[in-house]
Structures are given as structure tokens and as C-alpha cells.
Design an enzyme around this catalytic site. Structure first.
Site, PDB file in Angstrom:
ATOM      1  N   ARG A 135     -52.143 -47.535 -39.088  1.00 16.92           N
ATOM      2  CA  ARG A 135     -51.729 -47.088 -37.729  1.00 16.92           C
ATOM      3  C   ARG A 135     -50.417 -47.222 -37.573  1.00 16.92           C
ATOM      4  O   ARG A 135     -49.636 -47.311 -36.537  1.00 16.92           O
ATOM      5  CB  ARG A 135     -52.180 -47.977 -36.494  1.00 16.92           C
ATOM      6  CG  ARG A 135     -53.867 -47.639 -36.392  1.00 16.92           C
ATOM      7  CD  ARG A 135     -54.267 -47.826 -34.979  1.00 16.92           C
ATOM      8  NE  ARG A 135     -55.575 -47.565 -34.858  1.00 16.92           N
ATOM      9  CZ  ARG A 135     -56.510 -48.297 -34.902  1.00 16.92           C
ATOM     10  NH1 ARG A 135     -56.392 -49.661 -35.106  1.00 16.92           N
ATOM     11  NH2 ARG A 135     -57.783 -48.128 -34.615  1.00 16.92           N
ATOM     12  N   LYS A 157     -38.581 -37.174 -37.252  1.00 18.90           N
ATOM     13  CA  LYS A 157     -39.704 -36.234 -37.399  1.00 18.90           C
ATOM     14  C   LYS A 157     -40.400 -36.132 -38.652  1.00 18.90           C
ATOM     15  O   LYS A 157     -39.788 -36.273 -39.831  1.00 18.90           O
ATOM     16  CB  LYS A 157     -39.151 -34.904 -37.286  1.00 18.90           C
ATOM     17  CG  LYS A 157     -38.481 -34.604 -35.879  1.00 18.90           C
ATOM     18  CD  LYS A 157     -38.584 -32.999 -35.653  1.00 18.90           C
ATOM     19  CE  LYS A 157     -37.961 -32.767 -34.239  1.00 18.90           C
ATOM     20  NZ  LYS A 157     -37.547 -31.451 -34.041  1.00 18.90           N
ATOM     21  N   GLU A 199     -28.006 -25.438 -42.825  1.00 15.08           N
ATOM     22  CA  GLU A 199     -28.079 -26.563 -41.777  1.00 15.08           C
ATOM     23  C   GLU A 199     -26.636 -26.897 -41.510  1.00 15.08           C
ATOM     24  O   GLU A 199     -26.389 -27.437 -40.428  1.00 15.08           O
ATOM     25  CB  GLU A 199     -29.113 -27.667 -42.305  1.00 15.08           C
ATOM     26  CG  GLU A 199     -30.368 -27.333 -42.172  1.00 15.08           C
ATOM     27  CD  GLU A 199     -31.218 -26.939 -41.245  1.00 15.08           C
ATOM     28  OE1 GLU A 199     -30.899 -27.022 -40.099  1.00 15.08           O
ATOM     29  OE2 GLU A 199     -32.758 -26.750 -41.393  1.00 15.08           O
ATOM     30  N   LYS A 243     -25.792 -34.741 -36.128  1.00 19.76           N
ATOM     31  CA  LYS A 243     -27.150 -34.816 -35.961  1.00 19.76           C
ATOM     32  C   LYS A 243     -27.410 -36.262 -35.281  1.00 19.76           C
ATOM     33  O   LYS A 243     -28.238 -36.319 -34.227  1.00 19.76           O
ATOM     34  CB  LYS A 243     -28.115 -35.083 -37.342  1.00 19.76           C
ATOM     35  CG  LYS A 243     -29.473 -35.398 -37.238  1.00 19.76           C
ATOM     36  CD  LYS A 243     -30.250 -34.165 -37.477  1.00 19.76           C
ATOM     37  CE  LYS A 243     -31.881 -34.203 -36.806  1.00 19.76           C
ATOM     38  NZ  LYS A 243     -32.577 -33.851 -37.605  1.00 19.76           N
ATOM     39  N   GLU A 253     -37.097 -35.167 -28.271  1.00 21.67           N
ATOM     40  CA  GLU A 253     -36.948 -33.519 -28.184  1.00 21.67           C
ATOM     41  C   GLU A 253     -37.522 -32.953 -26.686  1.00 21.67           C
ATOM     42  O   GLU A 253     -38.259 -32.128 -26.486  1.00 21.67           O
ATOM     43  CB  GLU A 253     -37.571 -32.862 -29.126  1.00 21.67           C
ATOM     44  CG  GLU A 253     -37.165 -31.463 -29.500  1.00 21.67           C
ATOM     45  CD  GLU A 253     -37.519 -30.396 -30.502  1.00 21.67           C
ATOM     46  OE1 GLU A 253     -37.165 -31.020 -31.601  1.00 21.67           O
ATOM     47  OE2 GLU A 253     -38.580 -29.704 -30.355  1.00 21.67           O
ATOM     48  N   ARG A 257     -32.071 -31.972 -27.764  1.00 19.30           N
ATOM     49  CA  ARG A 257     -32.542 -32.107 -29.331  1.00 19.30           C
ATOM     50  C   ARG A 257     -33.047 -30.811 -29.601  1.00 19.30           C
ATOM     51  O   ARG A 257     -32.727 -30.390 -30.793  1.00 19.30           O
ATOM     52  CB  ARG A 257     -33.441 -33.302 -29.477  1.00 19.30           C
ATOM     53  CG  ARG A 257     -33.640 -33.350 -31.047  1.00 19.30           C
ATOM     54  CD  ARG A 257     -34.563 -34.559 -31.438  1.00 19.30           C
ATOM     55  NE  ARG A 257     -34.782 -34.437 -32.812  1.00 19.30           N
ATOM     56  CZ  ARG A 257     -35.409 -35.474 -33.819  1.00 19.30           C
ATOM     57  NH1 ARG A 257     -35.599 -36.513 -32.951  1.00 19.30           N
ATOM     58  NH2 ARG A 257     -35.563 -35.299 -34.958  1.00 19.30           N
ATOM     59  N   ASN A 261     -32.995 -26.754 -33.341  1.00 21.28           N
ATOM     60  CA  ASN A 261     -33.792 -25.761 -33.459  1.00 21.28           C
ATOM     61  C   ASN A 261     -33.420 -24.249 -33.625  1.00 21.28           C
ATOM     62  O   ASN A 261     -34.102 -23.357 -33.745  1.00 21.28           O
ATOM     63  CB  ASN A 261     -34.970 -25.426 -32.474  1.00 21.28           C
ATOM     64  CG  ASN A 261     -35.994 -26.821 -32.686  1.00 21.28           C
ATOM     65  OD1 ASN A 261     -35.948 -27.522 -33.821  1.00 21.28           O
ATOM     66  ND2 ASN A 261     -36.420 -27.161 -31.501  1.00 21.28           N
ATOM     67  N   HIS A 264     -34.570 -21.721 -35.869  1.00 22.22           N
ATOM     68  CA  HIS A 264     -35.691 -22.093 -36.465  1.00 22.22           C
ATOM     69  C   HIS A 264     -37.134 -21.144 -36.023  1.00 22.22           C
ATOM     70  O   HIS A 264     -38.003 -21.572 -36.558  1.00 22.22           O
ATOM     71  CB  HIS A 264     -35.965 -23.582 -36.257  1.00 22.22           C
ATOM     72  CG  HIS A 264     -34.800 -24.348 -37.320  1.00 22.22           C
ATOM     73  ND1 HIS A 264     -33.800 -24.276 -37.479  1.00 22.22           N
ATOM     74  CD2 HIS A 264     -35.548 -25.391 -38.303  1.00 22.22           C
ATOM     75  CE1 HIS A 264     -33.254 -25.120 -38.127  1.00 22.22           C
ATOM     76  NE2 HIS A 264     -34.110 -25.851 -38.913  1.00 22.22           N
ATOM     77  N   HIS A 268     -38.675 -20.127 -39.169  1.00 22.19           N
ATOM     78  CA  HIS A 268     -39.917 -20.678 -39.425  1.00 22.19           C
ATOM     79  C   HIS A 268     -40.840 -19.456 -39.878  1.00 22.19           C
ATOM     80  O   HIS A 268     -41.488 -19.431 -40.841  1.00 22.19           O
ATOM     81  CB  HIS A 268     -40.619 -21.496 -38.622  1.00 22.19           C
ATOM     82  CG  HIS A 268     -39.938 -23.007 -38.482  1.00 22.19           C
ATOM     83  ND1 HIS A 268     -40.259 -23.793 -37.713  1.00 22.19           N
ATOM     84  CD2 HIS A 268     -39.353 -23.518 -39.386  1.00 22.19           C
ATOM     85  CE1 HIS A 268     -39.719 -25.186 -38.024  1.00 22.19           C
ATOM     86  NE2 HIS A 268     -39.078 -24.882 -39.155  1.00 22.19           N
ATOM     87  N   HIS A 280     -36.248 -23.223 -46.977  1.00 20.67           N
ATOM     88  CA  HIS A 280     -36.103 -23.648 -45.475  1.00 20.67           C
ATOM     89  C   HIS A 280     -34.652 -23.103 -45.244  1.00 20.67           C
ATOM     90  O   HIS A 280     -34.532 -22.370 -44.235  1.00 20.67           O
ATOM     91  CB  HIS A 280     -36.129 -24.821 -45.254  1.00 20.67           C
ATOM     92  CG  HIS A 280     -36.140 -25.246 -43.899  1.00 20.67           C
ATOM     93  ND1 HIS A 280     -36.864 -24.817 -42.844  1.00 20.67           N
ATOM     94  CD2 HIS A 280     -35.312 -26.054 -43.294  1.00 20.67           C
ATOM     95  CE1 HIS A 280     -36.546 -25.413 -41.896  1.00 20.67           C
ATOM     96  NE2 HIS A 280     -35.409 -26.114 -41.748  1.00 20.67           N
TER      97      HIS A 280
END
Ligand code: GLY
Length: 381
Positions: A135, A157, A199, A243, A253, A257, A261, A264, A268, A280
């Protein structure tokens, strides 16, 4: 930029004054200690121990990074190194399960700390292992690729890809330590160095116009493996500052935030359609050009920005066109299943102008007419 949850905690500082800070930097972000310092890898074991006294570290790395950077850290820590095959194909649930089983087989308890050494795939995968093991146990990120240093390792993330798309299963799990040594970029293959620059450019576009111009002024010289150490550190520090500042204000997010993206949503889709043959960062470069065009077509973005982004990306050797084999309908269908979509409708983070994103009623995510998206895709061929 404030102190506390998201400020520079030591020397070095944010980008935004034209020249990113050149000195070493330290930031505090939602419980993470983020250190940017040339040569820091040599102190990795001591810093891991310092951040998690009494814990049992276990190091995870891909097979390429293992001999270069991870094995010395594992040896200095006197612990095991778990490896997996390099590449995005490893960022899947089966690999997460296999790594988790390796921890269970060693009967590692709640005093475990996972140390992820490598690029974004390793950080996301090992981070997700840590987020779910018993956990949740702490993770420390030691990124060695440009994408990981300035993006993936920062902000918590973690996750894996699925046949339905990228990063669709995962968890927020803030690292205890992010140790960034820009000198590790010396061992980074040229295509990954180039891809990481996408990026970096994104950070300039979304939040820091002077940084964008600083990147443009240095141009392709930033791609050299022998770029001056001080320049490499400035490059990394400038992006890390952007960042950190963004994530500090919106950990989960819920709003701003989302500007990270940019590029993206279409990016993606391109990455997924290529079966992850397109790196990427390369996909993000294509996505930024297409989405800036979308913003221009929809009247959300100052005309000329798409060309400016395209030109800088092209100068750095990044791809700027959507491959003709990727048809618009398939891209559109993938954007509807993107994790940023709501009720099957894709959302886009779109720039207003260089250094500033559209707020869009505080959501920083805009729903676009699919006819315009189709037109933007075709204009990016
Ligand atoms: N890579 C985007 C984010 O961390 O939010």
C-alpha cells in the site's frame, strides 16, 4: 516563486530572468527534496541514506542504465539491483507485477525504499511499484535522461501504459528525493537528448518566454554531449524551476498543472500509433506544433506561435510533422480515450502567447471542435 511547498530551498533559482540560474539548486516540493547539482551522482548513496535513515533501499534500473549509473549506487548502498529491458514496452502492468513479485520474494517490508535510476520509463514504472507495494513505500528518483530530469521525475506522477493508451493506470506518489546530476547527460544517447529538448521547449512556451529565447540562442549546441557543464546545468535548472513552480500550485492537476499537457493530447496519440517507435519527446514536439496550430485556428493562440515552435524544434532536430501514415480519424479517436478526456471529449492545453497559456475559466483545458482538430492535424503534415 515562493518558498515552502515549491520554492528553491537553497542556492540557485528560478528561470524567468532571461538566463536560467547557473549555480546548483535545491527545491522543496510536496515533501520531495529536489537537488540539481553537477557531480551529485557520486553522493547518491549518502543522500539516499540521509533522506531515509534506517530504511532498506532497493535499486531499480533498465538494462542500459544499470551498468552505467545504477550498479555503482546499489554497490555503495550494499543492496540489490533489479533490472528490466530498456524501452517503453516495459512500462506495462506485467512488468509492474514482475518487479513487485521480486520485492515480495525478498520479503521486503514497509521499511523498503525504492530507488529508481534511469529515464522516464524507469521512474514511472518503479514509482508505481513503490506507490502500490504494501500500500505504498517511499520512492527516490535519480533521473539520468533529460526528459526524466526536467519532467518525469518531478511531481509524483507514476504509472504504466495499457493497450488503450499511455499512462492510463497509475497513481500520484511524491518521491522523497529527486537527485539530478546534469553530468549524467554525457552518457545519454543522442536521440534521447534531442527528444528531451521538446519538453525543455515546452517549459519555455508554457511559462517562461526568456527561457525559450535562451534555448533558441544556444540552438543545436545544446545537443552536444560535450556541452559545457555549466550550460547543461543551466538548461536543466531552468526547466526544473518551471516544473516545480507549476506543480507546487496544483499537485493533483486540478487546474494549472494541466498546462504541462501542452502538446501531449495529439502527442500521446502519435506516440501510441507509432507503437512507441516515436520517442515521447519527439511525439511531444509534433504535438506542440499541431496543438499550437489548433489554438491559432480556434483563435485562442497568437498567430505565428506554431511556426515559432516548429522552427525551434526543427533547429534542434526534432520532428515537426505528423507522419502521413497516421490518419486523422485514428488520431481523433485516440484523443477521445486520452486520460485527459472528459466523457469521451478530448481537452487541450493551448498557449495564448509565448510564455503564457490560456486559462479557460480556470480549467486550463479547452474542448475543441473536432473539425478544427482535423484541420490542425492536416496542417501539420
Ligand atoms: N508530465 C506532466 C506532469 O507532470 O504534469
Amino acid at each position: 516563486m515562493g518558498m515552502g511547498t515549491g520554492g528553491p530551498a537553497g542556492a540557485g533559482g528560478p528561470a524567468g530572468a532571461g538566463e536560467p540560474a547557473g549555480a546548483a539548486g535545491e527545491f522543496a516540493l510536496h515533501g520531495a527534496r529536489i537537488i540539481v547539482r553537477a557531480g551529485a551522482l557520486a553522493d547518491a548513496a549518502a543522500l539516499v541514506r540521509d533522506c531515509a535513515p534506517g530504511c532498506r533501499p532497493i535499486v531499480i534500473a533498465d538494462a542500459n542504465v544499470a551498468p552505467l549509473h545504477a550498479a555503482p549506487i546499489a554497490a555503495a548502498l550494499g543492496t540489490d539491483l533489479l533490472t528490466f529491458p530498456a524501452g517503453e514496452a516495459s512500462k506495462v502492468r506485467a512488468r509492474w507485477a514482475a518487479l513487485t513479485d521480486e520485492l515480495l520474494a525478498r520479503q521486503l517490508g514497509r521499511d523498503t525504499v525504492v530507488v529508481a535510476v534511469g529515464g522516464g520509463v524507469c521512474g514511472d514504472l518503479a514509482g508505481f511499484v513503490a506507490a502500490t507495494y504494501l500500500r505504498g513505500v517511499p520512492v527516490m528518483q535519480i533521473p539520468t535522461s533529460l526528459v526524466a530530469m526536467i519532467d518525469a521525475a518531478i511531481g509524483g506522477k507514476t504509472g504504466v501504459d495499457t493497450p488503450h493508451g499511455k499512462n492510463l493506470v497509475g497513481a500520484f506518489h511524491q518521491p522523497a528525493l529527486v537527485l539530478i546530476d546534469p553530468l549524467a547527460l554525457r552518457t545519454l544517447p543522442a536521440d534521447h537528448r534531442r527528444a528531451g529538448m521538446a519538453e525543455v521547449i515546452k517549459h519555455g512556451v508554457i511559462a517562461d518566454e526568456p527561457y525559450f529565447h535562451w534555448i533558441a540562442a544556444h540552438g543545436a549546441a545544446l545537443l552536444s554531449p560535450i556541452v559545457a557543464d555549466e550550460v547543461a546545468q543551466r538548461l536543466v535548472l531552468g526547466s526544473v524551476a518551471v516544473k516545480v513552480h507549476i506543480v507546487a500550485g496544483d499537485e493533483r492537476e486540478g487546474g494549472r498543472r494541466r498546462i504541462l499537457n501542452f502538446g501531449h493530447t495529439i502527442g500521446h496519440a502519435v506516440e501510441h500509433l507509432s507503437n512507441y517507435d516515436v520517442l515521447h519527446g519527439d511525439a511531444v514536439a509534433i504535438g506542440m506544433v499541431a496543438e499550437a496550430r489548433l489554438g491559432e485556428l480556434a483563435g485562442w493562440t497568437l498567430p505565428g506561435l506554431a511556426d515559432e515552435i516548429r522552427d525551434l524544434c526543427a533547429t534542434l532536430g526534432l520532428p515537426v510533422r505528423i507522419p502521413s501514415a497516421f490518419d486523422a480519424e485514428t488520431i481523433l479517436s485516440l484523443t477521445r480515450g486520452d486520460k485527459k478526456a472528459r466523457a469521451g471529449v478530448a481537452e487541450y492545453a493551448l498557449p495564448l502567447r509565448l510564455g503564457e497559456m490560456n486559462v479557460g475559466e480556470g480549467r486550463y483545458a479547452l474542448r475543441m471542435d473536432e473539425g478544427l482538430v482535423r484541420a490542425a492535424i492536416e496542417a501539420t503534415r
